[in-house]
Design a protein around this motif. Sequence first.
Motif, PDB file in Angstrom:
ATOM      1  N   TRP A   1       0.815  -1.210   0.000  1.00 57.18           N
ATOM      2  CA  TRP A   1       0.000   0.000   0.000  1.00 57.18           C
ATOM      3  C   TRP A   1       0.851   1.263   0.000  1.00 57.18           C
ATOM      4  O   TRP A   1       0.385   2.336  -0.366  1.00 57.18           O
ATOM      5  CB  TRP A   1      -0.937   0.018   1.208  1.00 57.18           C
ATOM      6  N   THR A   2       2.103   1.159   0.400  1.00 57.93           N
ATOM      7  CA  THR A   2       2.959   2.345   0.381  1.00 57.93           C
ATOM      8  C   THR A   2       3.204   2.827  -1.040  1.00 57.93           C
ATOM      9  O   THR A   2       3.551   3.979  -1.254  1.00 57.93           O
ATOM     10  CB  THR A   2       4.311   2.054   1.062  1.00 57.93           C
ATOM     11  N   TYR A   3       3.005   1.951  -2.027  1.00 59.07           N
ATOM     12  CA  TYR A   3       3.212   2.318  -3.425  1.00 59.07           C
ATOM     13  C   TYR A   3       1.941   2.807  -4.101  1.00 59.07           C
ATOM     14  O   TYR A   3       1.966   3.163  -5.272  1.00 59.07           O
ATOM     15  CB  TYR A   3       3.762   1.121  -4.207  1.00 59.07           C
ATOM     16  N   TYR A   4       0.837   2.837  -3.384  1.00 59.67           N
ATOM     17  CA  TYR A   4      -0.448   3.183  -3.996  1.00 59.67           C
ATOM     18  C   TYR A   4      -0.441   4.595  -4.579  1.00 59.67           C
ATOM     19  O   TYR A   4      -0.870   4.808  -5.712  1.00 59.67           O
ATOM     20  CB  TYR A   4      -1.580   3.033  -2.979  1.00 59.67           C
ATOM     21  N   ASP A   5       0.015   5.571  -3.825  1.00 55.95           N
ATOM     22  CA  ASP A   5       0.017   6.956  -4.307  1.00 55.95           C
ATOM     23  C   ASP A   5       0.872   7.099  -5.560  1.00 55.95           C
ATOM     24  O   ASP A   5       0.484   7.773  -6.519  1.00 55.95           O
ATOM     25  CB  ASP A   5       0.527   7.905  -3.215  1.00 55.95           C
ATOM     26  N   GLN A   6       2.020   6.468  -5.520  1.00 50.50           N
ATOM     27  CA  GLN A   6       2.902   6.540  -6.687  1.00 50.50           C
ATOM     28  C   GLN A   6       2.226   5.898  -7.901  1.00 50.50           C
ATOM     29  O   GLN A   6       2.269   6.443  -9.008  1.00 50.50           O
ATOM     30  CB  GLN A   6       4.228   5.839  -6.376  1.00 50.50           C
TER      31      GLN A   6
ATOM     32  N   GLU B   1       0.006   5.599 -13.226  1.00 49.57           N
ATOM     33  CA  GLU B   1      -0.836   4.785 -14.091  1.00 49.57           C
ATOM     34  C   GLU B   1      -2.316   4.855 -13.757  1.00 49.57           C
ATOM     35  O   GLU B   1      -3.145   4.531 -14.599  1.00 49.57           O
ATOM     36  CB  GLU B   1      -0.388   3.317 -14.012  1.00 49.57           C
ATOM     37  N   GLY B   2      -2.636   5.228 -12.572  1.00 48.93           N
ATOM     38  CA  GLY B   2      -4.015   5.151 -12.114  1.00 48.93           C
ATOM     39  C   GLY B   2      -4.972   6.027 -12.893  1.00 48.93           C
ATOM     40  O   GLY B   2      -6.071   5.596 -13.251  1.00 48.93           O
TER      41      GLY B   2
ATOM     42  N   PHE C   1      -8.024   4.583 -15.004  1.00 45.87           N
ATOM     43  CA  PHE C   1      -9.386   4.968 -14.657  1.00 45.87           C
ATOM     44  C   PHE C   1     -10.099   5.576 -15.855  1.00 45.87           C
ATOM     45  O   PHE C   1     -11.263   5.265 -16.123  1.00 45.87           O
ATOM     46  CB  PHE C   1      -9.384   5.945 -13.477  1.00 45.87           C
ATOM     47  N   SER C   2      -9.423   6.415 -16.610  1.00 45.24           N
ATOM     48  CA  SER C   2     -10.016   7.014 -17.814  1.00 45.24           C
ATOM     49  C   SER C   2     -10.382   5.932 -18.820  1.00 45.24           C
ATOM     50  O   SER C   2     -11.468   5.974 -19.417  1.00 45.24           O
ATOM     51  CB  SER C   2      -9.042   7.999 -18.453  1.00 45.24           C
ATOM     52  N   THR C   3      -9.521   4.966 -19.005  1.00 42.03           N
ATOM     53  CA  THR C   3      -9.794   3.849 -19.913  1.00 42.03           C
ATOM     54  C   THR C   3     -11.012   3.063 -19.433  1.00 42.03           C
ATOM     55  O   THR C   3     -11.880   2.691 -20.235  1.00 42.03           O
ATOM     56  CB  THR C   3      -8.569   2.912 -19.992  1.00 42.03           C
ATOM     57  N   TYR C   4     -11.093   2.827 -18.141  1.00 42.00           N
ATOM     58  CA  TYR C   4     -12.218   2.089 -17.566  1.00 42.00           C
ATOM     59  C   TYR C   4     -13.523   2.846 -17.790  1.00 42.00           C
ATOM     60  O   TYR C   4     -14.532   2.267 -18.213  1.00 42.00           O
ATOM     61  CB  TYR C   4     -11.969   1.874 -16.070  1.00 42.00           C
TER      62      TYR C   4
END
Length: 144
Positions: free
Chosen positions: A110-115, A120-121, A125-128
Amino acid sequence: MEPSDIYYERKVEKKVKKYVTKGFKIFFMIVMGILFIFLMGFVFMWLWNWLMPDIFGLTTLTYWQSFGLLLLAKIIFGFGSDSSGPGSKKSKKHKKWDNFCDPKNGGSDWTYYDQYWKEEGKKAFSTYVERIKKEENNGSTEEN
């Protein structure tokens, strides 16, 4: 006397001593609890008679009236169960969350979530969202 008899006697003596000590501790705790309850009635009466007549113009209480009010308050508002104790639901949920976020259990990801979200997020999300809108549009055109 044989050595096994001596061993058995010592073992029995040890158990008796343990249970007698435990019994005295329980008896002491019951007596202290009863004294505490009666002391709380006195403290409640003292605080009530000190504050309430002057602030709100209420009458003073006797000891038994204050004890009854405390008992009534306990009945109405509960007996003070500590919801964060070791066996409570809140504690169990907290333990589950701690285990989930524990680095030893892989929770450190979870420490990598923000990065990830920054890199890529937003694109994912836009693609989704675009895919969902296309599916909705295809579904609405097929119905017509």
